[in-house]
Design an enzyme around this catalytic site. Structure first.
Site, PDB file in Angstrom:
ATOM      1  N   ASP A  11       0.880  -1.180   0.000  1.00  0.00           N
ATOM      2  CA  ASP A  11       0.000   0.000   0.000  1.00  0.00           C
ATOM      3  C   ASP A  11       0.915   1.227   0.000  1.00  0.00           C
ATOM      4  O   ASP A  11       0.910   2.044   0.916  1.00  0.00           O
ATOM      5  CB  ASP A  11      -0.972   0.012   1.184  1.00  0.00           C
ATOM      6  N   HIS A 236       9.142  -0.853   8.999  1.00  0.00           N
ATOM      7  CA  HIS A 236       8.207  -1.973   9.160  1.00  0.00           C
ATOM      8  C   HIS A 236       8.271  -2.920   7.944  1.00  0.00           C
ATOM      9  O   HIS A 236       8.550  -4.110   8.067  1.00  0.00           O
ATOM     10  CB  HIS A 236       6.763  -1.447   9.246  1.00  0.00           C
TER      11      HIS A 236
HETATM   12  O1  RIB Z   1       1.788  -0.322  10.950  1.00  0.00           O
HETATM   13  C1  RIB Z   1       2.758  -0.196   9.942  1.00  0.00           C
HETATM   14  C2  RIB Z   1       2.210  -0.633   8.630  1.00  0.00           C
HETATM   15  O2  RIB Z   1       1.119   0.185   8.246  1.00  0.00           O
HETATM   16  C3  RIB Z   1       3.227  -0.501   7.480  1.00  0.00           C
HETATM   17  O3  RIB Z   1       2.977  -1.479   6.519  1.00  0.00           O
HETATM   18  C4  RIB Z   1       2.932   0.849   6.911  1.00  0.00           C
HETATM   19  O4  RIB Z   1       3.288   0.951   5.536  1.00  0.00           O
HETATM   20  C5  RIB Z   1       1.437   0.893   7.061  1.00  0.00           C
HETATM   21  O5  RIB Z   1       0.880   0.212   5.948  1.00  0.00           O
HETATM   22 CA    CA Z   2       2.647  -0.840   4.174  1.00  0.00          CA
END
Ligand code: RIB
Ligand code: CA
Length: 300
Positions: A11, A236
């Protein structure tokens, strides 16, 4: 060396962009497709962002457009973190290619069937596309070798509510369906991704960098450091992608993974170690090893 096919679902998003740069550089995997989903920002941004980023890093991987909303709820997005455009305002040229001629769930199923038993997935956004793919092809979990999911908060608080991490919060019904589907899945949650960061000093050291991956990292994170004033950007999604290539980066608790879909604890994720399950929740991460891998990306 035979490379393992890899599909990444994004995303795109600031950390998704960095994850795509890493995915294109993995030594043991070939990025065979990228699928897009609504999450950090609406699909009409995540899809062109993904096309632009892949063109910037020189990846020929085709992109397939996915679900524009969660299975059963309105989209909750995160423009306040990623910028209204999703990539921190970094102005990239319009992509010279478009998306593939099938939807993301169809592409996921087709590639899984084509490489059954020898294909890895990394899902780093809401799990809507994967849930739809499982509903269309219930045998999907048995075709996928290893699924890494950036999602959940198993032993620490969430980042949307005290319970819930963003990807799971946005589409808890999809996450619950994926958790029950039987994938060999590693859930890479905030428990470990809060330890893998790009700090301000490292970001500042990229000021004169001209290697494309370093420029990408510098520019997608610029607004976070200069406008939002954060001292670190959590990596992340890059961690989840690297876990596909280096599963030993994390130590996980195996067991049954469950996701709450009720209003009260929406998006809570738990692992029940005493219950047989096909998943594991990452509990610790070899931070220095990951940071060295990420630094390698920066140094081209
Ligand atoms: O909580 C972090 C996640 O949420 C990551 O994938 C960031 O890109 C958002 O999509
Ligand atoms: Ca993400």
């Amino acid at each position: 060396m035979t490379l393992t096919p890899l599909v990444v679902d994004v995303d795109t998003g600031v950390d998704d962009a960095m994850a795509l740069a890493l995915a294109a550089r993995l030594e043991g995997h070939e990025l065979v497709a990228v699928t897009t989903v609504a999450g950090n920002v609406p699909l009409e941004y995540t899809t062109p962002n993904t096309l632009k980023v892949l063109e910037w890093v020189g990846s020929p991987a085709p992109v397939y457009r996915g679900m524009s909303a969660p299975l059963a709820r309105p989209l909750v997005s995160a423009g306040h973190v990623h910028g209204d455009d999703g990539i921190g305002g970094w102005e990239l040229p319009d992509p010279s290619t478009g998306t593939g001629d099938m939807t993301a769930p169809e592409a996921i199923i087709r590639l899984a069937r084509e490489h059954a038993g020898n294909i890895d997935f990394a899902f780093v956004g809401p799990l809507t596309n994967l849930a739809v793919a499982v509903l269309l092809e219930p045998e999907l979990p048995r075709m996928v070798s290893h699924l890494a999911i950036m999602g959940g908060a198993f032993f620490k608080p969430g980042n949307v509510t005290a319970d819930a991490e963003f990807n799971i919060y946005v589409d808890p019904e999809a996450a619950a369906l994926v958790a029950d589907a039987g994938f060999n899945a590693t859930w890479v949650g905030l428990d470990v991704t809060h330890q893998t960061v790009l700090d301000r000093d490292t970001w500042a050291s990229l000021a004169d960098a001209d290697a494309r991956d370093a420029v990408l990292v510098r520019e997608v994170c610029r607004a976070s450091f200069e406008k939002r004033g954060v001292e670190q950007v959590h990596l992340h999604d890059p961690l989840a992608v690297v876990v596909v290539e280096r599963p030993s980066l994390i130590d996980g608790i195996p067991g049954e993974i469950s996701v709450d879909v009720g209003a009260h604890r929406r998006g809570r994720t738990r692992v029940s170690p005493h219950v047989n399950g096909t998943g594991q929740a990452a509990q610790s991460v070899k931070v220095a090893e990951f940071q060295a891998l990420f630094r390698g990306l920066l140094e081209g």
